[in-house]
Enzyme design. Sequence first.
Site, PDB file in Angstrom:
ATOM      1  N   TYR A  97      29.695  49.932  63.494  1.00 22.94           N
ATOM      2  CA  TYR A  97      29.366  50.243  62.100  1.00 22.94           C
ATOM      3  C   TYR A  97      30.553  50.928  61.424  1.00 22.94           C
ATOM      4  O   TYR A  97      30.729  50.839  60.211  1.00 22.94           O
ATOM      5  CB  TYR A  97      28.105  51.101  62.020  1.00 22.94           C
ATOM      6  N   LYS A 106      28.230  55.717  54.331  1.00 21.89           N
ATOM      7  CA  LYS A 106      26.819  56.103  54.190  1.00 21.89           C
ATOM      8  C   LYS A 106      26.657  57.623  54.219  1.00 21.89           C
ATOM      9  O   LYS A 106      25.805  58.175  53.518  1.00 21.89           O
ATOM     10  CB  LYS A 106      25.987  55.457  55.294  1.00 21.89           C
TER      11      LYS A 106
END
Length: 256
Positions: free
Chosen positions: A156, A163
């Site tokens: 990720y 995020k």
Amino acid sequence: MPLLEGKKALIFGVANHRSIAWAIAQSLAREGAQLVLTYQERMEKYVRDLAAKIPGTEVIPCDVQNDADLDSAFAKAGELLNGRLDILVHCVAFAPASELENPFLQTTREGFHTALDISAYSLVAMAKRAEPLMKEHGGSVLALTYMASERVMPKYNVMAVAKAALECSVRYLAYEMGEHNIRVNAISAGPLNTLAARGVSGLTGFREQVAHVSPLRRNIEQSEVGDTALFLSSDLSRAITGEIMFVDAGYNIMGA
């Protein structure tokens, strides 16, 4: 009476029928909201075809990396919605594929900037332009996040950093916009088979893990995120702001 009767919503991030943004659009429309959807140039046909399924839905172009485009999109949305905006939905995230394929240690300056600009700063840019359309009557701003902001999810990479920045932005925006009764929250959804998720390797295996480990012993569906967004957009959540709400079958509470 429908929960959102008379409410007006602007949604960024619809790409195709699997998009979480589209699930949110459907939930909001079901409860009476009038919608405006934005699109990237390459996604115009898909977004127009989907919008046609909800009577009265308008579509407008917008590149979230372009301030002039954002100015134009919010001005046009203001015209289409008679100068009022009740709900802003931010479902925008992107990082170059190489930044997700290579080790995090090899993150490039350009890739870092792109991921943070599109995935996090765009929320701030949108909120700034939404405030004048909301502050007389209040409103709800929603964003999508993911638990990789708090835990290491291999591959990720820089999107996890984006995020984390997005979630911090949610809290600061909630504080500053609260005086106008504008609430700002984020939904942290479990893994879903979306266009964006396909860019992260190992998705299938992780979905299997979630279904095995989560308290509900299953994966989630797009519609469940849509209905959570409906709740956060409605007066039912009128005292909730600055929160990250997990919709992941409870996976986030588990130790493994």
